[in-house]
Motif scaffolding. Structure first.
Motif, PDB file in Angstrom:
ATOM      1  N   LEU A 120       6.994  -1.441   2.140  1.00 21.30           N
ATOM      2  CA  LEU A 120       7.090  -1.121   0.727  1.00 21.30           C
ATOM      3  C   LEU A 120       8.388  -1.644   0.126  1.00 21.30           C
ATOM      4  O   LEU A 120       8.425  -2.059  -1.028  1.00 21.30           O
TER       5      LEU A 120
ATOM      6  N   SER B   5       0.833  -1.194   0.000  1.00 21.97           N
ATOM      7  CA  SER B   5       0.000   0.000   0.000  1.00 21.97           C
ATOM      8  C   SER B   5       0.869   1.246   0.000  1.00 21.97           C
ATOM      9  O   SER B   5       1.959   1.273   0.592  1.00 21.97           O
ATOM     10  N   ASN B   6       0.355   2.288  -0.682  1.00 19.46           N
ATOM     11  CA  ASN B   6       1.076   3.557  -0.667  1.00 19.46           C
ATOM     12  C   ASN B   6       0.853   4.255   0.672  1.00 19.46           C
ATOM     13  O   ASN B   6       0.172   3.733   1.566  1.00 19.46           O
TER      14      ASN B   6
ATOM     15  N   CYS C  59      -2.331   0.011  -4.406  1.00 21.53           N
ATOM     16  CA  CYS C  59      -1.227  -0.938  -4.240  1.00 21.53           C
ATOM     17  C   CYS C  59      -0.137  -0.588  -5.256  1.00 21.53           C
ATOM     18  O   CYS C  59      -0.416  -0.478  -6.451  1.00 21.53           O
ATOM     19  N   VAL C  60       1.049  -0.397  -4.768  1.00 21.24           N
ATOM     20  CA  VAL C  60       2.185  -0.082  -5.635  1.00 21.24           C
ATOM     21  C   VAL C  60       3.171  -1.237  -5.582  1.00 21.24           C
ATOM     22  O   VAL C  60       3.249  -1.989  -4.602  1.00 21.24           O
TER      23      VAL C  60
END
Length: 860
Positions: free
Chosen positions: A743, A574-575, A581-582
């Motif tokens: 991330l 998640s950003n 979603c990245v």
């Protein structure tokens, strides 16, 4: 109503019906053109003929309308015979309904295709909006005229309220007299088992309740208040429709006609105290009028009202001053409007002089013109002067003469036509179109019940609308209306959409809201949760009241008002806003970051120091200090230490297939070579001192330089074999560590075979422990410079570092696990380098006087 009270009511009505049949003494059949014999003794029901509107005919249709709304005071002293005094308070709109029925009957009487040769008459009574009055009037009609004992009516058009319709239907059911209602809308009346003789031209309230619920959902009104009539009409809208949708009720207030002032005050206070900005009102327009008066007193002017069909089109409400202040922009459901050609002309041409027996028109004339029609001179004690005869309804503009939007009026018109078509089939009327030019009349053949014919009615109205019954109901058709202020200060009723069944058609741009703008009012208990959060209901509160909880890491919600957060796929994260979603970014210990630069500098420094020590030992290789400690093993140990420092650099940088395989092999072999040298050095020290004892001189011959080199090679080759087998069967592969949240995902060398890595570490630990044990045994050997002490201390540091490495490595996330391993390599390498070679270099460089054989061999 309890079950017991329902049973009592049904038994009472059935008993009344049987009593009525016994009193009439004859079946309720129809006869066209046949005058029925009058009974000499008629039962007087107490409803004089001057209280109704009558027209004789071959077939008489009964009519019940709530013309007056003020019931008479009752005398409970029991000093005289009971007599129903007339109601007061004439209402103009119900009067229009009455003349719509008369208009439809006259239109049918002039028709050459519908009921040819049959004249339809009417007996119309005022029910005063009271079920008891409606019951009395219905019994009077089905039993025959009260004075002339004329034939009974075969069908009644009436039952303005659902409660009245239920009572009348139960009463008329055993007599097989149909009741066709034009406004009764309770869904319970659709039950054919209980109300087999009931029909209506008004749609069930289920449809308008669902339409209002659809409006609330469409405009995201999830938190509304409700003010409803305390009967099936109001409570059904709340229980069956609003609460079953995604709409929550902030409050529900009920209004009772008998206590309307106090109830309206209580409801107004609830509206004022509530945070709901949209209020649903499901009750009769006279109740709404009192409610608006109370709201004006409280200065509540910022609410958006949703109106039921009972008051959405009320002109009295729209034009009242208090409604303009508190109820602008009303959005409501209304009965579908339809034109009636010729009806306005018919109304405006009405005159009491042409209808001398029309008491309803006479009373209306007196109220409208303030004179008494039908006389030219004032009678004694007259309260009104006589009319001059010039009065005309063409100059009158009120709800009675207004035919621009005929709603309930059109329902009455449809009811008359439905009854006429049923009668057309009942009397076996032929098709006029099939026999043109012939004088055709209807004939009565068999006593077919009108109920059966009404159920099969299917015709096209003069307006071109196809009409038929579905059980007791018709297809639901409503208009969506909006109260809009005009520049002249009037409140207009504007059509903004329609409802067909359960389908809603709306023109949003045409709506004028209570704020006076095009901005849709907001009425929510909690603001919709923005993307990146989810709704969490509050304990003990409706589902529309909630808190917004941020989504957890790795979860997202990309819509407003999301009830849950969705987990991102393993390759995504998640950003920062948790709205998307990245793709996860690969992370590894690189040479560019601070940690990588630091470890690289420490490793290079270790290599540099090791080379410096190597140069010192090489330069002073002929001195006793270097020669006494087995210079060949010392040089080999320095070489292995340099390899240990260098192998740590292989762990830094982006992992690849070959780097993952090489780093573990280099680490395992370098350290085994290092520890093997220490172990052999320890054995050499022990063997040297043991050989000094008598009878042990040959010990050193068996462990000379060749055996020492062979031992190092043997110990090292075992590690080489372990590494070859491990890397051949299940080598480490570069894989992203997706199990660790974040991330940034670490690209590391995944150990597919934990056994292989454990064997490498275990073998190093075994050699280390063996060297520690041997060095510990030789720590007290009598020598001025005993290398066993140095080896013991260095191996303690070595073992301590690698024992602490295991839990630190397991608990370290991502690339920090690699850093822990590099730190362990460097720490143990520095420990061996300084513990073993620092004292020797100190003597060689700073204390050369001690670098003699005599000093080294001296006893401590």
């Amino acid at each position: 109503m309890s079950l017991l009270s329902q049973l009592i009511t049904r038994w009472t009505l059935s008993a009344l019906s049987l009593l009525l049949v016994w009193l009439v003494g004859r079946p309720l059949g129809l006869g066209v053109g046949i005058k029925m014999a009058q009974t000499l003794n008629c039962y007087r029901w107490g409803t004089p003929s001057d209280r109704g509107l009558f027209e004789d005919g071959d077939v008489i249709f009964g009519g019940l309308f709530s013309l007056r709304y003020m019931p008479p005071a009752k005398d409970y002293r029991f000093t005289q015979q009971p007599d129903n005094k007339p109601c007061t308070g004439l209402q103009n709109l119900p009067l229009q309904y009455i003349y719509a029925m008369v208009f439809a009957l006259e239109e049918i009487n002039h028709s050459s295709t519908l009921l040819p040769g049959v004249k339809l008459g009417h007996h119309i009574h005022d029910s005063c909006a009271l079920p008891a009055w409606a019951l009395q009037a219905a019994l009077s009609m089905v039993g025959g005229d009260t004075q002339s004992c004329d034939r009974p009516v075969p069908l009644i058009i009436g039952g303005s309220s659902s409660i009245t319709a239920q009572i009348l239907s139960r009463l008329l059911g055993p007599l097989s007299v149909p009741l066709v209602s034009y406004t009764a809308s309770s869904p319970s009346l659709s039950d054919r088992q209980q109300y087999r003789n009931f029909f209506r031209t008004m749609a069930s309230d289920i449809y308008q309740a669902r339409a209002i619920a659809q409006l609330a959902i469409k405009f995201n009104w999830t938190w509304i208040g409700a003010v409803v009539a305390n009967n099936d009409y109001g409570l059904m809208a709340v229980k069956e429709e609003i609460q079953e949708s995604r709409v929550c009720l902030a409050f529900v207030e009920t209004l009772q006609r008998e206590n309307i002032v106090s109830d309206a005050r209580r409801a107004a206070l609830a509206i004022q105290a509530s945070t709901a900005k949209v209020i649903l009102i499901f009750t009769w327009y006279t109740d709404v009028m009192e409610l608006f008066k109370q709201l004006e007193k409280l200065n509540v002017t910022d609410r958006q009202f949703l109106a039921s069909e009972a008051w959405s089109t009320s002109s009295d409400l729209r034009q009242s001053t208090f409604s303009r202040r508190v109820a602008s922009g009303v959005l409501g459901v209304a009965i579908r409007s339809s034109p009636l050609p010729g009806f306005e002309t018919y109304l405006r041409n009405l005159k009491p002089s042409r209808r001398r027996n029309d008491q309803f028109l006479k009373e209306f004339w007196e109220e409208e013109f303030g004179c008494s029609p039908g006389t030219t001179t004032a009678p004694p004690f007259a309260s009104l002067p006589p009319c001059n005869g010039t009065e005309s309804l063409w100059a009158v503009n009120n709800v009675f003469t207004d035919t621009s939007q005929l709603r309930v009026t059109y329902n009455v018109y449809l009811a008359v036509y439905a009854a006429a078509h049923a009668l057309h089939s009942l009397l076996s009327c032929p098709n006029v179109n099939s026999s043109p030019g012939r004088n055709i009349t209807c004939s009565f053949r068999s006593p077919v019940k009108p109920i059966e014919q009404l159920s099969k009615v299917n015709f096209t109205t003069p307006q071109g609308e196809v009409f038929y019954f579905q059980g007791a109901d018709i297809t639901a058709k409503y208009d969506l209306v909006n109260w809009q202020s005009s520049p002249e200060g009037q409140v207009k009723l504007v059509l903004i959409g329609r409802v067909d069944g359960f389908d809603l058609h709306l023109t949003e741009s045409a709506i004028q809201w209570s704020t006076g703008s095009s901005q849709v009012p907001v009425s929510v208990c909690s603001e919709a949760c923005p993307p990146g959060t989810r709704m969490a209901t509050r304990k003990g509160e409706p589902i529309c009241c909630f808190d917004c909880i941020p989504c957890a890491d790795g979860e997202i919600s990309n819509t407003t008002g999301s009830t849950q957060c969705d987990q991102c796929p393993s390759e995504f994260w998640s950003n920062a806003e948790h709205t998307a979603c990245v793709l996860r970014q690969l992370d590894f210990l690189s040479f560019n970051e601070t940690l990588g630069i630091t470890l690289t500098a420490v490793a290079v420094s270790g290599v540099t120091v090791t080379i410096a020590v190597f140069v010192v030992f090489l330069y002073y290789r002929q001195t006793p200090m270097v020669r006494a400690n087995n210079s060949e093993l010392s040089f080999l140990l320095l070489l292995s230490l340099k390899l240990c420092f260098l192998c740590s650099l292989v762990f830094i940088g982006r992992p690849s297939v070959w780097s993952c395989r090489f780093q573990q092999a280099a680490f395992g072999i370098s350290f085994v070579l290092c520890v093997s040298c220490l172990q052999v050095k320890t054995i050499v020290v022990l063997a040297a001192f043991r050989s000094a004892r008598p009878g042990a001189g040959a010990l050193m011959k068996w462990f000379g330089p060749g055996q020492q080199r062979g031992s190092v090679c043997f110990f090292t080759s075992i590690q080489v074999i372990i590494c070859i087998i491990w890397l051949s069967l299940s080598p480490p592969e570069p894989q992203p560590d997706l199990e660790i949240p974040g991330l940034h995902v670490t690209l590391k060398c995944a150990m597919d075979s934990v056994v292989g890595f454990s064997l490498v570490l275990g073998y190093i630990g075994l050699l280390g422990c063996t060297s520690l044990l041997l060095a510990f045994l030789g720590r007290k050997l009598p020598d001025n410079f005993n290398e066993a002490k140095l080896i013991t201390f260095s191996m303690l540091i070595f073992c301590a570092v690698w024992v602490a490495f295991v839990p630190a490595y397991v608990s370290s996330p991502g690339k920090y696990a690699v850093a822990v391993e590099i730190f362990a390599i460097l720490a143990s390498s520095y420990g061996l380098l300084f513990c073993i070679f620092a004292p020797k270099c100190f003597i060689i460089l700073l204390r050369p006087e001690k670098n003699t054989k005599k000093h080294l061999m001296a006893r401590q």
